[in-house]
Design a protein around this motif. Structure first.
Motif, PDB file in Angstrom:
ATOM      1  N   GLN A 182     -51.886 -15.521  13.088  1.00  0.00           N
ATOM      2  CA  GLN A 182     -50.631 -14.515  13.395  1.00  0.00           C
ATOM      3  C   GLN A 182     -51.187 -13.314  14.321  1.00  0.00           C
ATOM      4  O   GLN A 182     -52.246 -12.605  13.867  1.00  0.00           O
ATOM      5  CB  GLN A 182     -50.284 -13.671  11.992  1.00  0.00           C
ATOM      6  N   PRO A 183     -50.259 -12.899  15.587  1.00  0.00           N
ATOM      7  CA  PRO A 183     -50.721 -11.896  16.238  1.00  0.00           C
ATOM      8  C   PRO A 183     -51.010 -10.455  15.698  1.00  0.00           C
ATOM      9  O   PRO A 183     -50.194 -10.246  14.729  1.00  0.00           O
ATOM     10  CB  PRO A 183     -49.830 -11.799  17.447  1.00  0.00           C
ATOM     11  N   VAL A 184     -52.049  -9.666  16.119  1.00  0.00           N
ATOM     12  CA  VAL A 184     -51.994  -8.482  15.639  1.00  0.00           C
ATOM     13  C   VAL A 184     -51.355  -7.609  16.538  1.00  0.00           C
ATOM     14  O   VAL A 184     -51.415  -7.588  17.709  1.00  0.00           O
ATOM     15  CB  VAL A 184     -53.622  -8.175  15.559  1.00  0.00           C
ATOM     16  N   THR A 185     -50.425  -6.785  16.123  1.00  0.00           N
ATOM     17  CA  THR A 185     -49.552  -5.871  16.860  1.00  0.00           C
ATOM     18  C   THR A 185     -50.110  -4.820  17.330  1.00  0.00           C
ATOM     19  O   THR A 185     -49.303  -4.038  18.287  1.00  0.00           O
ATOM     20  CB  THR A 185     -48.059  -5.855  16.104  1.00  0.00           C
ATOM     21  N   GLN A 186     -51.013  -4.068  16.703  1.00  0.00           N
ATOM     22  CA  GLN A 186     -51.583  -2.673  16.951  1.00  0.00           C
ATOM     23  C   GLN A 186     -52.681  -2.706  17.477  1.00  0.00           C
ATOM     24  O   GLN A 186     -53.525  -3.222  17.316  1.00  0.00           O
ATOM     25  CB  GLN A 186     -51.585  -1.783  15.542  1.00  0.00           C
ATOM     26  N   GLY A 187     -52.697  -2.134  18.602  1.00  0.00           N
ATOM     27  CA  GLY A 187     -54.239  -1.817  19.619  1.00  0.00           C
ATOM     28  C   GLY A 187     -54.522  -3.294  20.086  1.00  0.00           C
ATOM     29  O   GLY A 187     -53.739  -4.083  20.293  1.00  0.00           O
ATOM     30  N   GLY A 188     -55.649  -3.132  21.033  1.00  0.00           N
ATOM     31  CA  GLY A 188     -56.159  -4.202  21.567  1.00  0.00           C
ATOM     32  C   GLY A 188     -55.240  -4.319  22.929  1.00  0.00           C
ATOM     33  O   GLY A 188     -54.446  -3.762  23.361  1.00  0.00           O
ATOM     34  N   VAL A 210     -59.960 -11.454  11.039  1.00  0.00           N
ATOM     35  CA  VAL A 210     -59.591 -11.250  12.448  1.00  0.00           C
ATOM     36  C   VAL A 210     -60.171 -12.098  13.557  1.00  0.00           C
ATOM     37  O   VAL A 210     -61.469 -11.715  13.481  1.00  0.00           O
ATOM     38  CB  VAL A 210     -59.413  -9.746  12.633  1.00  0.00           C
ATOM     39  N   LEU A 211     -59.545 -12.660  14.492  1.00  0.00           N
ATOM     40  CA  LEU A 211     -60.073 -13.279  15.535  1.00  0.00           C
ATOM     41  C   LEU A 211     -59.871 -12.415  16.697  1.00  0.00           C
ATOM     42  O   LEU A 211     -58.735 -11.952  17.078  1.00  0.00           O
ATOM     43  CB  LEU A 211     -59.523 -14.994  15.795  1.00  0.00           C
ATOM     44  N   ARG A 212     -60.740 -12.142  17.709  1.00  0.00           N
ATOM     45  CA  ARG A 212     -60.510 -11.560  18.778  1.00  0.00           C
ATOM     46  C   ARG A 212     -60.966 -11.984  20.234  1.00  0.00           C
ATOM     47  O   ARG A 212     -62.338 -12.233  20.016  1.00  0.00           O
ATOM     48  CB  ARG A 212     -60.980  -9.776  18.569  1.00  0.00           C
ATOM     49  N   HIS A 213     -60.139 -12.168  21.154  1.00  0.00           N
ATOM     50  CA  HIS A 213     -60.871 -12.438  22.404  1.00  0.00           C
ATOM     51  C   HIS A 213     -61.204 -11.208  23.292  1.00  0.00           C
ATOM     52  O   HIS A 213     -60.381 -10.282  23.201  1.00  0.00           O
ATOM     53  CB  HIS A 213     -59.726 -13.404  23.052  1.00  0.00           C
ATOM     54  N   TYR A 214     -62.127 -11.480  24.046  1.00  0.00           N
ATOM     55  CA  TYR A 214     -62.444 -10.650  24.834  1.00  0.00           C
ATOM     56  C   TYR A 214     -61.718 -10.408  26.320  1.00  0.00           C
ATOM     57  O   TYR A 214     -61.430 -11.395  26.874  1.00  0.00           O
ATOM     58  CB  TYR A 214     -63.901 -10.236  25.090  1.00  0.00           C
ATOM     59  N   ARG A 215     -61.055  -9.235  26.515  1.00  0.00           N
ATOM     60  CA  ARG A 215     -60.251  -9.383  27.687  1.00  0.00           C
ATOM     61  C   ARG A 215     -60.627  -7.913  28.550  1.00  0.00           C
ATOM     62  O   ARG A 215     -60.952  -6.919  27.869  1.00  0.00           O
ATOM     63  CB  ARG A 215     -58.836  -8.957  27.350  1.00  0.00           C
ATOM     64  N   LYS A 255     -59.119 -11.709  33.997  1.00  0.00           N
ATOM     65  CA  LYS A 255     -58.610 -11.231  32.791  1.00  0.00           C
ATOM     66  C   LYS A 255     -59.759 -11.534  31.623  1.00  0.00           C
ATOM     67  O   LYS A 255     -59.739 -10.666  30.843  1.00  0.00           O
ATOM     68  CB  LYS A 255     -57.198 -12.154  32.155  1.00  0.00           C
ATOM     69  N   LYS A 256     -60.277 -12.530  31.569  1.00  0.00           N
ATOM     70  CA  LYS A 256     -61.292 -12.774  30.230  1.00  0.00           C
ATOM     71  C   LYS A 256     -62.594 -13.534  30.825  1.00  0.00           C
ATOM     72  O   LYS A 256     -63.289 -13.854  29.905  1.00  0.00           O
ATOM     73  CB  LYS A 256     -60.455 -13.538  29.408  1.00  0.00           C
ATOM     74  N   ASP A 271     -67.053  -3.280  20.357  1.00  0.00           N
ATOM     75  CA  ASP A 271     -67.294  -3.806  21.710  1.00  0.00           C
ATOM     76  C   ASP A 271     -68.076  -2.547  22.376  1.00  0.00           C
ATOM     77  O   ASP A 271     -67.345  -1.437  22.647  1.00  0.00           O
ATOM     78  CB  ASP A 271     -65.932  -4.179  22.407  1.00  0.00           C
ATOM     79  N   ARG A 272     -69.037  -3.052  23.430  1.00  0.00           N
ATOM     80  CA  ARG A 272     -69.467  -2.095  24.081  1.00  0.00           C
ATOM     81  C   ARG A 272     -70.358  -0.807  23.442  1.00  0.00           C
ATOM     82  O   ARG A 272     -70.798  -0.028  24.228  1.00  0.00           O
ATOM     83  CB  ARG A 272     -68.776  -1.429  25.286  1.00  0.00           C
ATOM     84  N   ALA A 273     -70.451  -0.909  22.013  1.00  0.00           N
ATOM     85  CA  ALA A 273     -71.166   0.121  21.505  1.00  0.00           C
ATOM     86  C   ALA A 273     -72.644  -0.128  21.785  1.00  0.00           C
ATOM     87  O   ALA A 273     -73.092  -1.006  22.135  1.00  0.00           O
ATOM     88  CB  ALA A 273     -70.960  -0.088  19.906  1.00  0.00           C
ATOM     89  N   ARG A 274     -73.364   1.016  21.560  1.00  0.00           N
ATOM     90  CA  ARG A 274     -74.908   0.966  22.049  1.00  0.00           C
ATOM     91  C   ARG A 274     -75.493   1.355  20.656  1.00  0.00           C
ATOM     92  O   ARG A 274     -74.930   2.095  19.878  1.00  0.00           O
ATOM     93  CB  ARG A 274     -75.259   1.864  22.962  1.00  0.00           C
TER      94      ARG A 274
END
Length: 231
Positions: A38-44, A59-64, A74-75, A182-185
């Motif tokens: 089911q799509p997440v509608t907030q953020g991303g 939660v599944l997230r593709h990197y874009r 795009k990806k 993502d991109r945290a250090r």
């Protein structure tokens, strides 16, 4: 302490939690029927889904990509080695924070798939049930509770690349969580410059979303954070 094995086969690699996940690429495809995605509608960037993953709410997230380059690519990202893929790097940071008892979603699996000179990637993390971004609830959220969690993250040696009101969640038990690394250090010690960078990024987000109320809430948050730093 949770440890994670790695599976690499030809042009793909998966890092996963062996107690919770059976590794397979189908888990990273929202079209897989068993996921009931089911799509997440907030953020991303319209690239995240709530799923059912081997009995786990996740939660599944593709990197874009963002910015101007996203108009062309795009990806796909340049391949610089497995450990430097966006997905494996984020997984490692989240696992470190989880093992350090910082309230973040448990990472379940992360993958990369080679594409000629580049790669595409995805990550699956535990879903925090009934959690919502703090954005619309700051009047009801003690700034001190958020300051504690942000300082815990910093003390664990992690700088967040985009600390904003949509990447801080509150659940039904009023527990605060940090998401999206993502991109945290990671550092041995997060210095004052990087800590201040995170705080100011949160301030901009609060003001953009909640205006004067956000500014007032931030001032209380900042005082609480500085007080904790002195303790």
């Amino acid at each position: 302490m949770i440890q994670t094995p790695i599976r690499t086969v030809d042009a793909d690699g998966i890092r996963y939690n062996p107690d919770l996940i059976t590794p397979r690429l189908a888990l990273f495809d929202p079209a897989t029927p068993e996921l009931n995605a089911q799509p997440v509608t907030q953020g991303g960037r319209n690239a995240a889904w709530f799923i059912q993953c081997d009995g786990q709410s996740a939660v599944l997230r593709h990197y874009r990509r963002g910015g101007l380059i996203a108009k062309l690519v795009k990806k796909t990202y340049w391949w610089l080695g497995a450990e430097r893929t966006r997905s494996w790097a984020e997984y490692a940071v989240m696992l470190h924070l989880h093992n350090s008892r910082v309230p973040v979603p448990l990472p379940l699996a992360a993958c990369w798939q080679r594409r000629v000179l580049g790669y595409q990637a995805a990550i699956i993390t535990q879903r925090i049930e009934k959690a919502q971004p703090i954005a619309q609830y700051i009047e009801k959220i003690p700034p001190e509770s958020v300051a504690i969690v942000v300082k815990q993250m910093h003390d664990a040696g992690v700088w967040h690349a985009d600390l904003n009101v949509f990447n801080l969640l509150i659940d039904a038990q009023q527990q605060i969580y940090v998401i999206d690394f993502d991109r945290a250090r990671r550092f041995d010690v997060v210095d004052s410059k990087h800590r201040q960078n995170n705080l100011l990024r949160l301030r901009r987000s609060l003001i953009k979303v909640r205006g004067e109320i956000g500014q007032q809430w931030y001032e209380q948050f900042r005082r609480a954070y500085l007080q904790l730093a002195k303790a």
